[in-house]
Write a protein that holds these residues in place. Structure first.
Motif, mmCIF file in Angstrom:
data_model
loop_
_atom_site.group_PDB
_atom_site.id
_atom_site.type_symbol
_atom_site.label_atom_id
_atom_site.label_comp_id
_atom_site.label_asym_id
_atom_site.label_seq_id
_atom_site.Cartn_x
_atom_site.Cartn_y
_atom_site.Cartn_z
ATOM 1 N N SER A 156 0.847 -1.197 0.000
ATOM 2 C CA SER A 156 0.000 0.000 0.000
ATOM 3 C C SER A 156 0.885 1.250 0.000
ATOM 4 C CB SER A 156 -0.913 0.012 1.225
ATOM 5 O OG SER A 156 -1.678 1.202 1.273
ATOM 6 N N TRP A 157 0.526 2.170 -0.910
ATOM 7 C CA TRP A 157 1.183 3.489 -0.938
ATOM 8 C C TRP A 157 0.105 4.518 -1.219
ATOM 9 C CZ3 TRP A 157 1.574 7.136 -4.932
ATOM 10 C CH2 TRP A 157 2.455 8.199 -4.693
ATOM 11 N N GLN A 158 0.043 5.544 -0.386
ATOM 12 C CA GLN A 158 -0.974 6.586 -0.538
ATOM 13 C C GLN A 158 -0.306 7.950 -0.425
ATOM 14 O OE1 GLN A 158 -4.753 5.825 1.629
ATOM 15 N NE2 GLN A 158 -3.698 3.980 2.422
ATOM 16 N N SER A 159 -0.674 8.831 -1.361
ATOM 17 C CA SER A 159 -0.098 10.171 -1.367
ATOM 18 C C SER A 159 -1.028 11.092 -2.158
ATOM 19 C CB SER A 159 1.310 10.136 -1.993
ATOM 20 O OG SER A 159 1.890 11.419 -1.950
ATOM 21 N N SER A 160 -0.483 12.206 -2.614
ATOM 22 C CA SER A 160 -1.256 13.139 -3.440
ATOM 23 C C SER A 160 -0.300 13.969 -4.276
ATOM 24 C CB SER A 160 -2.120 14.063 -2.568
ATOM 25 O OG SER A 160 -1.283 14.891 -1.748
ATOM 26 N N TYR A 169 -5.711 12.835 -5.029
ATOM 27 C CA TYR A 169 -5.381 11.636 -4.247
ATOM 28 C C TYR A 169 -4.740 10.574 -5.143
ATOM 29 C CZ TYR A 169 -6.149 7.278 -1.654
ATOM 30 O OH TYR A 169 -5.990 6.061 -1.021
ATOM 31 N N GLN A 170 -3.679 9.934 -4.621
ATOM 32 C CA GLN A 170 -3.005 8.856 -5.352
ATOM 33 C C GLN A 170 -2.908 7.608 -4.471
ATOM 34 O OE1 GLN A 170 0.762 10.939 -6.503
ATOM 35 N NE2 GLN A 170 0.197 10.296 -8.578
ATOM 36 N N MET A 171 -2.974 6.443 -5.122
ATOM 37 C CA MET A 171 -2.857 5.197 -4.368
ATOM 38 C C MET A 171 -2.316 4.089 -5.281
ATOM 39 S SD MET A 171 -5.754 2.864 -2.461
ATOM 40 C CE MET A 171 -6.387 2.216 -4.014
ATOM 41 N N ALA A 173 -1.965 -0.122 -4.677
ATOM 42 C CA ALA A 173 -2.282 -1.189 -3.725
ATOM 43 C C ALA A 173 -2.212 -2.550 -4.405
ATOM 44 C CB ALA A 173 -3.658 -0.973 -3.105
ATOM 45 N N THR A 186 -4.467 4.326 -8.642
ATOM 46 C CA THR A 186 -5.420 5.430 -8.678
ATOM 47 C C THR A 186 -4.666 6.738 -8.894
ATOM 48 O OG1 THR A 186 -6.906 4.261 -7.162
ATOM 49 C CG2 THR A 186 -7.220 6.640 -7.405
ATOM 50 N N ASP A 198 -7.047 5.526 -14.086
ATOM 51 C CA ASP A 198 -7.131 4.551 -13.000
ATOM 52 C C ASP A 198 -7.037 3.156 -13.603
ATOM 53 O OD1 ASP A 198 -7.450 6.611 -11.267
ATOM 54 O OD2 ASP A 198 -9.619 6.388 -11.041
#
Length: 499
Positions: A156-160, A169-171, A173, A186, A198
């Motif tokens: 999992s990596w989440q950022s923007s 928003y970026q992800m 997974a 995403t 996406d």
């Protein structure tokens, strides 16, 4: 026959009877086993592992990734540690447990459900430690899930990132859904015009719990091709382009604000050899678990032993799965200097038997390990026992006699009862037990009299006492000499025949 002569005869007879059994004594050297294996003089593609009886054994090294300049992250979990070998990422948090239930090498990592797994923060040299275009990349790992239920998350990596001053928003997974593994991107891929895409890529086959599988995700910045493989077989692909085909404009992976990457944040099972590359990985249907070329080692030189010792047998404790093998070799020489890969000659050992005699004062053991046709299995070598004979030195003459002369001494003796005797050394000197004589015309002490049983030393000083002793020796196949202990000492005083 007098009683004294009878005793002498019986003593000589007993010595003759026992001389054969005394001529060589079998000894053993054990390598490995309960005490484990020492370091080797040379080794290639081998590692230590548990073998028979729980002892440390030698096997072919796992075909783990070898980090290179294009390696962004590599978690091997070897040596019982959880860290990135490339030093591009630092561990922020970890609830993973290093475990010996591994598929590659000696260790893997165990994740226990909802304990948040492993968090890593990248530096400016890493993919996830800076913002901007990523380029080609791959993500690969071995996975052994206890469960394959919805929501089990491996990555999992989440950022923007800001688009026209607006946060987007970026992800990224990788998680399980309906017993299949699914990759989600995403707002990660962007067209040259700034259009976001996406992407969801799901395996076509279900992932089987409680078994190891090798996962590879590749993205090619030249073609936009995003591919997902399990055990070298293509599960799914898509073109991240404007048209969704290879003809469209490629969308590049663009990351925003640097953020931590999480490994196994919600996953139950084992993970091994997790890597991220700045290049593509070539998936293989038969992913080798061990080095296909096998492995080898050579021990340090063993010895010294008694001159002309001979290896009689080589015994091993090993585990040999089908299609694998271990070939043992030994070699020996009278000295340990100047050994090369070719000399002394390596002699193969088959079922404990040497194909050629190995004799020397020093020995060395070598081993070659062979994996199966698909490099899925390895043989294990737990211990090797080298049996060898040390030839005992010959017995000295039983009786020595002396006769004085004018400036000389005549020494005679009974032949040694040892049939291996090839000659004798005559020691002399002017102090008891110290045979450092240098005055005899025949030479300094000791004098090699070869196979004679009497000898005259001349050039001695009349009226002076000299002490004598005899030793027997054997000539070996390598033309070296094995000398025995000294006989009983006698003395002689040379003198003129007339006053």
């Amino acid at each position: 026959m007098r009683k004294k002569d009878l005793c002498f005869f019986i003593t000589v007879l007993l010595l003759l009877i026992n001389v054969t059994s005394l001529s060589a004594e079998e000894h053993a050297i054990e390598l490995g086993g309960e005490d484990g294996w020492d370091n080797f003089s040379t080794e290639k593609n081998i590692q230590k592992c548990l073998g028979r009886y729980g002892y440390e054994s030698i096997c072919i090294a796992s075909a783990s990734l070898t980090p290179s300049k294009t390696t962004d992250m590599f978690l091997s979990f070897e040596n019982g540690t959880i860290s990135d070998i490339t030093d591009n990422y630092n561990v922020v948090f970890s609830s993973l447990t290093v475990n010996k239930s591994s598929i590659m090498g000696g260790y893997s990592a165990l994740s226990r459900g909802t304990q948040k797994g492993l968090k890593l923060k990248g530096n400016e040299n890493s993919i996830f430690g800076k913002k901007g275009v990523v380029g080609s990349f791959s993500i690969a790992f071995w996975l052994n899930p206890s469960l394959a239920e919805n929501g089990e998350t491996v990555l999992s990596w989440q950022s923007s990132r800001n688009i026209n001053y607006e946060p987007l928003y970026q992800m990224i997974a990788g998680a399980f859904y309906n017993n299949k593994f699914e990759w989600t991107f995403t707002n990660v891929f962007s067209s040259p015009e700034g259009c976001e895409s996406d992407i969801t890529l799901t395996s076509s086959n279900m992932v089987v719990p409680s078994s190891w599988s090798y996962h590879v995700l590749n993205f090619d910045e030249e073609t936009g091709l995003l591919e997902y493989y399990i055990n070298g077989r293509l599960e799914n692909l898509t073109y991240v382009t404007s048209s969704g085909t290879q003809e469209g404009v490629v969308y590049q992976a663009v990351l925003g604000v640097p953020a931590t990457i999480e490994i196994c944040p919600q996953f139950t099972g084992y993970i091994d050899d997790f890597s991220i590359q700045k290049t593509l990985i070539e998936p293989k249907v038969h992913q080798p678990m061990y080095y296909p070329d096998g492995g080898s080692f050579e021990t340090n030189i063993l010895g010294p032993f008694t001159t002309n010792s001979e290896i009689t047998n080589v015994q091993s404790i090993s585990t040999i799965p089908e299609q694998t093998d271990i070939q043992l070799f030994v070699r020996g020489a009278e000295n340990c200097f100047g050994w090369t890969d070719e000399t002394p000659e390596w002699i193969p050992v088959n079922d404990g038997v040497l194909s050629k005699s190995v004799v020397g004062t020093y020995f060395q053991l070598g081993a070659r390990f062979y994996t199966d046709g698909q490099s899925k299995k390895t043989p294990l070598l737990t211990s090797v026992t080298i049996l060898y004979n040390e030839k005992d030195p010959p017995l000295p003459p039983f009786s020595v006699f002396g006769e004085s002369g004018n400036g000389s001494a005549k020494i005679s003796w009974l032949s040694s009862v040892d049939e291996s005797t090839d000659g004798y050394l005559l020691y002399y000197g002017t102090s008891p037990g110290e045979y450092l004589g240098r005055s005899a015309i025949e030479g300094n002490s000791p004098v090699d009299v070869e196979d004679a049983i009497e000898y005259v030393l001349t050039g001695l000083t009349n009226g002076k006492i000299y002490y004598f002793a005899i030793s027997s020796y054997t000539i070996t196949d390598s033309n070296s000499r094995i000398e025995g202990v000294l006989s009983k000492e006698i003395w002689v005083r040379p003198q003129r025949n007339k006053p």
